[in-house]
Design a protein around this motif. Structure first.
Motif: not given
Length: 300
Positions: A136-143, A290-291
């Motif tokens: 998996m490649v992280s690209y966004f953040n959500a809750g 950004r990470d």
């Protein structure tokens, strides 16, 4: 994280479209994304494995019921959303084309494992179980956030939804991780929850709340924000956003090299402004990261 045919009146069509599926919206002013201009990044493109480069087109599985991430446009065929715009730009950076294929959410990872899809792009929260199955490649953040009808008439407590009827999408973190301990706690307290209403599409879960069949729903925070915005006052957010975590693109377990290429493309998009443009077009820039990382470490 992730994600009724309830009425026979014309209103049902609008409700089903509320969270993305169908030809109408409760708000004719629904946000529309813009095509993100992206050119090939030679360094990132050079990282693409030869078999994928030779193929030239990525087949992408996506559940097109999850506005504003991925959902059907007014023609009932075109898949749109911030996930669609952003990953199309990622592919352009890599010198590749994309073909999005609608799929049930809980079938996409299996489809990637079996080779039906090259990539899964469908608001997948990165978690330990999924990392066992895929790269998996992280690209966004959500809750996660809850929603109900205005005024919360059933007085649902998102932390202790005892006695409530809750709508949720099948196969989501909300169904599989968030709700079970709450159900157990309510049962132990002697005020059990009613059986959750579990739907194949988030659009159906949203419609269940607006129609009164469910007292509340829970979904990813950008999905709830968009549904509330498009509801013409028929929904409101309930409680705070919690359990924030990254979304990740899903690749076959053995394709870390492709994951590295996707990270390079995301970094290139962030540097030239395309990443921010894709998110701002859909009003979800609060989830920007950004990470970018392959198989990012999980929060303890």
């Amino acid at each position: 994280m992730r994600r009724s045919k309830l009425m026979v009146s014309a209103l049902a069509v609008g409700l089903m479209a509320l969270a993305g599926c169908g030809s109408n919206s409760l708000d004719s002013g629904a946000k529309q994304g813009g095509k993100v201009t992206a050119s090939v990044d030679a360094a990132a493109a050079a990282m693409v494995p030869k078999a994928i480069k030779d193929k030239g087109t990525l087949t992408v599985g996506t559940d097109a019921t999850y506005a504003p991430s991925e959902f059907l446009a007014g023609d009932g065929k075109t898949i749109q959303g911030f996930d669609i715009d952003l990953f199309t730009a990622v592919a352009k950076k890599l010198g590749l084309k994309v073909q999005f294929q609608p799929a049930k959410f809980d079938s996409i990872i299996t489809g990637v494992q079996g080779g039906k899809y090259d990539v899964g792009v469908s608001s997948f929260t990165v978690n330990a179980e999924r990392l066992k199955q895929a790269t998996m490649v992280s690209y966004f953040n959500a809750g996660t956030q809850w929603a109900t009808t205005p005024g919360n008439p059933k007085k649902v407590d998102p932390q202790k939804p005892c006695g409530a009827t809750v709508a949720v999408q099948k196969g989501t973190v909300q169904q599989e991780v968030d709700l079970p301990p709450k159900i157990a706690a309510c049962k132990k307290a002697g005020t059990p929850m009613r059986d959750p209403l579990v739907y194949e599409g988030q659009d159906q879960a949203t419609a269940a709340v607006v129609s009164g069949k469910a007292d509340a729903m829970l979904a990813d925070s950008p999905v709830v924000a968009y549904a509330v915005d498009q509801s013409n006052g028929k929904l409101e957010a309930l409680g705070d956003i919690y359990d924030a975590a990254p979304y990740g693109y899903v690749l076959p377990k053995d394709q870390k090299a492709m994951g590295d290429a996707v990270v390079a493309a995301l970094k290139s998009l962030a540097a030239d402004g395309g990443y921010e443009k894709a998110l701002k077009a859909w009003g979800v820039q609060a989830g920007a990261i950004r990470d970018f990382a392959v198989n990012p470490p999980l929060a303890s």
